[in-house]
Design an enzyme around this catalytic site. Structure first.
Site, short mmCIF file in Angstrom:
data_model
loop_
_atom_site.label_atom_id
_atom_site.label_comp_id
_atom_site.label_asym_id
_atom_site.label_seq_id
_atom_site.Cartn_x
_atom_site.Cartn_y
_atom_site.Cartn_z
N PHE A 298 -2.18 37.63 -31.84
CA PHE A 298 -2.17 36.50 -30.76
C PHE A 298 -1.91 34.97 -31.18
CE2 PHE A 298 -4.77 40.40 -29.54
CZ PHE A 298 -4.41 40.62 -28.37
N GLY B 10 -6.20 29.32 -31.92
CA GLY B 10 -7.60 29.28 -31.02
C GLY B 10 -8.27 28.03 -31.17
N VAL C 241 -6.62 36.97 -33.51
CA VAL C 241 -6.40 35.81 -32.80
C VAL C 241 -6.40 34.65 -33.92
CG1 VAL C 241 -7.38 34.14 -31.25
CG2 VAL C 241 -7.87 36.51 -30.97
N CYS C 242 -5.03 33.98 -33.79
CA CYS C 242 -4.83 32.93 -34.93
C CYS C 242 -5.78 31.95 -34.84
CB CYS C 242 -3.50 32.43 -34.41
SG CYS C 242 -3.09 30.76 -35.48
N VAL C 243 -6.58 31.65 -35.92
CA VAL C 243 -7.64 30.44 -36.06
C VAL C 243 -7.04 29.16 -35.55
CG1 VAL C 243 -7.12 30.12 -38.46
CG2 VAL C 243 -9.44 29.74 -37.35
#
Lengths: 135, 119
Positions: free
Chosen positions: B39, B82, B77-79
């Site tokens: 994501f 995010g 999820v991409c840090v």
């Protein structure tokens, strides 16, 4: 660009696997975040020693335009990063010819050296890629 | 076949979360493997457990969680993306995990195909 360098540790040993990655940039640099976040993936891919190509098409050619002045819109001008790509061994930059010409641009307007491809050549380039990510 | 999935758009606002989910489900039913769903951009908003759609609408976030629970699909999820959008461990829905962009590249290396769902 340092915030997103986490997570590059390999879960399994894939050293030696080199795939052809193409990143297609189609959006203008500041109206949306796609260009900036695409660049972040590109930089990470360099850490994986992959065979990376960058394609600029449609409004994406504006990402490489010289003289970006972003202060008035409160955005960070990240275009110097494109010049730094060479230092990451990312040297294959392609611009789609009709996109560039339709916007009244020539390679003299761009901040980096690129190869200009017509649509048939672009199709051939993409045909030979393993992974194509479009932003 | 092993698929890597990239989702670039937020739920409800855009079709990509729905299309990606349908694709994953259909692929699994046909015996294919989903290596990972990554994501990115506004796609990270698929991962917040604070999501509460009206009763008569599909629950996109819970649907992902169920897919992870039933089929062990890795939802990442991409840090960086995010953090920009307030998606952190505190509000992360079940089945998702936060990691770096390297996970997307890694999935590209490992998968037979990467399919992008976005604009």
């Amino acid at each position: 660009m340092t915030e997103s360098t986490g997570g590059i540790e390999m879960e399994e040993d894939m050293s030696g696997t080199v795939k052809k990655f193409a990143f297609i940039n189609r959006k203008a640099p500041y109206g949306t975040i796609y260009a900036l976040e695409s660049l972040e993936v590109v930089l990470i891919s360099a850490a994986f020693d992959q065979d990376v190509s960058l394609v600029f098409a449609d409004d994406g050619v504006y990402q490489l335009k010289k003289g970006q002045a972003t202060k008035a819109v409160g955005m960070k001008n990240f275009s110097p990063t494109y010049r730094a790509l060479e230092g990451y061994d990312i040297e294959k930059l392609y611009v789609e010819k009709s996109s560039m010409e339709a916007r009244g641009l020539t390679t003299d307007d761009l901040i980096v050296d690129v190869e200009v491809l017509d649509s048939a050549e672009m199709a051939a380039l993409l045909e030979e890629q393993d992974v194509v990510l479009s932003f | 076949m092993k698929f890597g999935i990239l989702i670039n758009e937020g739920p409800y606002n855009h079709q990509s979360a729905d299309s990606a989910y349908q694709f994953c489900k259909a692929a699994i039913e046909r015996g294919h493997e989903i290596d990972r769903v990554f994501f990115y951009h506004d796609g990270v908003n698929n991962a917040t457990k604070l999501t509460e759609p009206p009763q008569d609408d599909r629950h996109i976030v819970n649907r992902w969680s169920k897919l992870a629970e039933e089929h062990g699909v890795d939802l990442v999820v991409c840090v960086a993306a995010g953090l920009r959008r307030g998606i952190v461990d505190d509000n992360l829905a079940a089945g998702f995990r936060i990691s770096g962009l390297g996970q997307l590249v890694e999935s590209g290396i490992r998968s037979d195909r990467v399919v992008t769902f976005g604009d």
